[in-house]
Design a protein around this motif. Structure first.
Motif, PDB file in Angstrom:
ATOM      1  N   MET A   1       6.635  12.740   1.296  1.00 32.47           N
ATOM      2  CA  MET A   1       6.160  12.035   0.105  1.00 32.47           C
ATOM      3  C   MET A   1       4.689  12.363  -0.153  1.00 32.47           C
ATOM      4  SD  MET A   1       6.329   7.947  -0.711  1.00 32.47           S
ATOM      5  CE  MET A   1       7.999   7.839  -0.152  1.00 32.47           C
ATOM      6  N   GLU A   2       3.898  12.446   0.915  1.00 30.46           N
ATOM      7  CA  GLU A   2       2.480  12.796   0.806  1.00 30.46           C
ATOM      8  C   GLU A   2       2.316  14.191   0.201  1.00 30.46           C
ATOM      9  OE1 GLU A   2      -0.539  11.567   3.976  1.00 30.46           O
ATOM     10  OE2 GLU A   2      -0.161  13.680   4.424  1.00 30.46           O
ATOM     11  N   SER A   3       3.120  15.145   0.642  1.00 28.42           N
ATOM     12  CA  SER A   3       3.062  16.510   0.107  1.00 28.42           C
ATOM     13  C   SER A   3       3.424  16.549  -1.374  1.00 28.42           C
ATOM     14  CB  SER A   3       4.000  17.434   0.887  1.00 28.42           C
ATOM     15  OG  SER A   3       3.594  17.536   2.210  1.00 28.42           O
ATOM     16  N   ILE A   4       4.463  15.816  -1.752  1.00 30.41           N
ATOM     17  CA  ILE A   4       4.899  15.783  -3.156  1.00 30.41           C
ATOM     18  C   ILE A   4       3.823  15.137  -4.027  1.00 30.41           C
ATOM     19  CG2 ILE A   4       6.573  14.754  -4.746  1.00 30.41           C
ATOM     20  CD1 ILE A   4       8.657  15.104  -2.423  1.00 30.41           C
ATOM     21  N   PHE A   5       3.288  13.987  -3.603  1.00 28.82           N
ATOM     22  CA  PHE A   5       2.240  13.308  -4.367  1.00 28.82           C
ATOM     23  C   PHE A   5       0.986  14.167  -4.475  1.00 28.82           C
ATOM     24  CE2 PHE A   5       3.355   8.482  -4.113  1.00 28.82           C
ATOM     25  CZ  PHE A   5       4.627   8.752  -4.563  1.00 28.82           C
ATOM     26  N   SER A   6       0.606  14.855  -3.394  1.00 34.09           N
ATOM     27  CA  SER A   6      -0.577  15.716  -3.419  1.00 34.09           C
ATOM     28  C   SER A   6      -0.399  16.854  -4.417  1.00 34.09           C
ATOM     29  CB  SER A   6      -0.860  16.303  -2.032  1.00 34.09           C
ATOM     30  OG  SER A   6      -1.334  15.318  -1.166  1.00 34.09           O
TER      31      SER A   6
ATOM     32  N   LYS B   1      -3.859  11.102   1.075  1.00 34.58           N
ATOM     33  CA  LYS B   1      -3.308  10.599   2.335  1.00 34.58           C
ATOM     34  C   LYS B   1      -2.479   9.350   2.063  1.00 34.58           C
ATOM     35  CE  LYS B   1      -5.321  13.573   4.952  1.00 34.58           C
ATOM     36  NZ  LYS B   1      -4.529  14.710   5.362  1.00 34.58           N
ATOM     37  N   LEU B   2      -1.292   9.282   2.644  1.00 34.36           N
ATOM     38  CA  LEU B   2      -0.422   8.123   2.504  1.00 34.36           C
ATOM     39  C   LEU B   2      -0.215   7.481   3.864  1.00 34.36           C
ATOM     40  CD1 LEU B   2       2.406   9.414   0.121  1.00 34.36           C
ATOM     41  CD2 LEU B   2       0.328   8.176  -0.476  1.00 34.36           C
TER      42      LEU B   2
ATOM     43  N   THR C   1      -1.016  18.131 -11.871  1.00 31.97           N
ATOM     44  CA  THR C   1      -0.725  17.385 -13.093  1.00 31.97           C
ATOM     45  C   THR C   1      -1.784  16.325 -13.395  1.00 31.97           C
ATOM     46  OG1 THR C   1       1.640  17.717 -12.710  1.00 31.97           O
ATOM     47  CG2 THR C   1       1.023  15.998 -14.271  1.00 31.97           C
ATOM     48  N   VAL C   2      -2.035  15.427 -12.450  1.00 35.30           N
ATOM     49  CA  VAL C   2      -2.929  14.293 -12.707  1.00 35.30           C
ATOM     50  C   VAL C   2      -4.369  14.750 -12.907  1.00 35.30           C
ATOM     51  CG1 VAL C   2      -3.853  12.142 -11.780  1.00 35.30           C
ATOM     52  CG2 VAL C   2      -1.429  12.681 -11.489  1.00 35.30           C
ATOM     53  N   TYR C   3      -4.919  15.510 -11.937  1.00 30.04           N
ATOM     54  CA  TYR C   3      -6.321  15.926 -12.030  1.00 30.04           C
ATOM     55  C   TYR C   3      -6.589  16.821 -13.245  1.00 30.04           C
ATOM     56  CZ  TYR C   3      -6.797  14.008  -7.305  1.00 30.04           C
ATOM     57  OH  TYR C   3      -6.801  13.178  -6.214  1.00 30.04           O
ATOM     58  N   PRO C   4      -5.738  17.826 -13.538  1.00 39.09           N
ATOM     59  CA  PRO C   4      -5.987  18.613 -14.755  1.00 39.09           C
ATOM     60  C   PRO C   4      -5.940  17.780 -16.038  1.00 39.09           C
ATOM     61  CG  PRO C   4      -4.515  19.810 -13.305  1.00 39.09           C
ATOM     62  CD  PRO C   4      -4.675  18.433 -12.723  1.00 39.09           C
ATOM     63  N   SER C   5      -5.031  16.805 -16.079  1.00 41.48           N
ATOM     64  CA  SER C   5      -4.940  15.934 -17.252  1.00 41.48           C
ATOM     65  C   SER C   5      -6.205  15.076 -17.386  1.00 41.48           C
ATOM     66  CB  SER C   5      -3.708  15.048 -17.134  1.00 41.48           C
ATOM     67  OG  SER C   5      -3.647  14.135 -18.190  1.00 41.48           O
ATOM     68  N   LEU C   6      -6.666  14.502 -16.276  1.00 49.32           N
ATOM     69  CA  LEU C   6      -7.900  13.710 -16.299  1.00 49.32           C
ATOM     70  C   LEU C   6      -9.098  14.572 -16.702  1.00 49.32           C
ATOM     71  CD1 LEU C   6      -7.519  11.473 -13.123  1.00 49.32           C
ATOM     72  CD2 LEU C   6      -7.554  10.707 -15.494  1.00 49.32           C
TER      73      LEU C   6
ATOM     74  N   SER D   1      12.060  -5.548  -2.776  1.00 54.39           N
ATOM     75  CA  SER D   1      11.029  -4.649  -2.290  1.00 54.39           C
ATOM     76  C   SER D   1      11.603  -3.727  -1.215  1.00 54.39           C
ATOM     77  CB  SER D   1       9.863  -5.457  -1.716  1.00 54.39           C
ATOM     78  OG  SER D   1       8.926  -4.595  -1.123  1.00 54.39           O
ATOM     79  N   LEU D   2      11.310  -2.415  -1.345  1.00 56.35           N
ATOM     80  CA  LEU D   2      11.744  -1.456  -0.342  1.00 56.35           C
ATOM     81  C   LEU D   2      10.642  -1.182   0.677  1.00 56.35           C
ATOM     82  CD1 LEU D   2      13.606   1.153  -2.572  1.00 56.35           C
ATOM     83  CD2 LEU D   2      14.603  -0.635  -1.142  1.00 56.35           C
ATOM     84  N   PHE D   3       9.473  -0.775   0.158  1.00 54.34           N
ATOM     85  CA  PHE D   3       8.362  -0.456   1.055  1.00 54.34           C
ATOM     86  C   PHE D   3       7.054  -0.497   0.285  1.00 54.34           C
ATOM     87  CE2 PHE D   3      10.058   3.567  -0.505  1.00 54.34           C
ATOM     88  CZ  PHE D   3       8.932   4.188  -1.005  1.00 54.34           C
ATOM     89  N   GLN D   4       5.961  -0.513   1.040  1.00 54.60           N
ATOM     90  CA  GLN D   4       4.624  -0.465   0.454  1.00 54.60           C
ATOM     91  C   GLN D   4       3.828   0.597   1.211  1.00 54.60           C
ATOM     92  OE1 GLN D   4       2.479  -4.157   0.584  1.00 54.60           O
ATOM     93  NE2 GLN D   4       0.900  -3.449  -0.807  1.00 54.60           N
ATOM     94  N   ILE D   5       3.174   1.478   0.463  1.00 53.46           N
ATOM     95  CA  ILE D   5       2.338   2.514   1.063  1.00 53.46           C
ATOM     96  C   ILE D   5       0.923   2.420   0.500  1.00 53.46           C
ATOM     97  CG2 ILE D   5       4.177   4.161   1.594  1.00 53.46           C
ATOM     98  CD1 ILE D   5       3.541   5.615  -0.968  1.00 53.46           C
ATOM     99  N   ARG D   6      -0.037   2.876   1.269  1.00 54.99           N
ATOM    100  CA  ARG D   6      -1.432   2.939   0.824  1.00 54.99           C
ATOM    101  C   ARG D   6      -1.777   4.402   0.594  1.00 54.99           C
ATOM    102  NH1 ARG D   6      -5.640  -0.794   3.274  1.00 54.99           N
ATOM    103  NH2 ARG D   6      -4.858  -1.936   1.499  1.00 54.99           N
ATOM    104  N   ALA D   7      -2.333   4.697  -0.577  1.00 51.89           N
ATOM    105  CA  ALA D   7      -2.745   6.054  -0.932  1.00 51.89           C
ATOM    106  C   ALA D   7      -4.268   6.097  -1.022  1.00 51.89           C
ATOM    107  CB  ALA D   7      -2.137   6.457  -2.272  1.00 51.89           C
ATOM    108  N   SER D   8      -4.861   7.142  -0.447  1.00 50.63           N
ATOM    109  CA  SER D   8      -6.317   7.294  -0.529  1.00 50.63           C
ATOM    110  C   SER D   8      -6.675   8.776  -0.602  1.00 50.63           C
ATOM    111  CB  SER D   8      -6.999   6.645   0.679  1.00 50.63           C
ATOM    112  OG  SER D   8      -6.597   7.282   1.871  1.00 50.63           O
TER     113      SER D   8
END
Length: 121
Positions: free
Chosen positions: A68-73, A52-53, A79-84, A20-27
């Motif tokens: 990482m937060e900027s890239i995920f956002s 938010k991470l 990508t994710v929201y338009p696909s959904l 394990s490297l790390f754990q983050i919470r996304a919301s």
């Protein structure tokens, strides 16, 4: 407000193990609109806030999650929201016999189930 924990691992060479490297919470805040017509259940998703991470645990020391937060956002918004939304717009067909139509539809969201009531013609 969906919240998920993401854990990153590294695969160790010459073994089936992982470390394990790390754990983050996304919301984030999202809203889902659900529409029901006589043949399909459709919907759409809109964002209420940026993703938010938060770093929960790290085995590699503290690091700033802003990049990482900027890239995920960006990935979520483009990508994710338009696909959904494409899948939600396509909808789910209601399993009805041929030449059967629903009217006076009522749709209710409950804790463990969705209720769909209608008059059948």
């Amino acid at each position: 407000m969906p919240v998920m924990d993401i854990q990153a691992f590294v695969l160790l060479p010459n073994s089936a193990g992982r470390k394990s490297l790390f754990q983050i919470r996304a919301s984030t805040n999202i809203s889902i609109t659900i529409n029901v017509n006589s043949t399909r259940i459709t919907g759409s998703l809109t964002t209420g806030s940026d993703l938010k991470l938060e770093l929960k645990h790290s085995n590699i020391g503290f690091f700033n999650v802003n990049l990482m937060e900027s890239i995920f956002s960006y990935y979520a918004l483009h990508t994710v929201y338009p696909s959904l939304n494409a899948k939600l717009e396509e909808g789910i067909p209601l399993p009805l016999p041929r030449d059967t139509y629903l009217n006076s539809l009522e749709f209710q969201i409950h804790e463990n189930f969705l209720f769909l009531g209608a008059n059948v013609d």
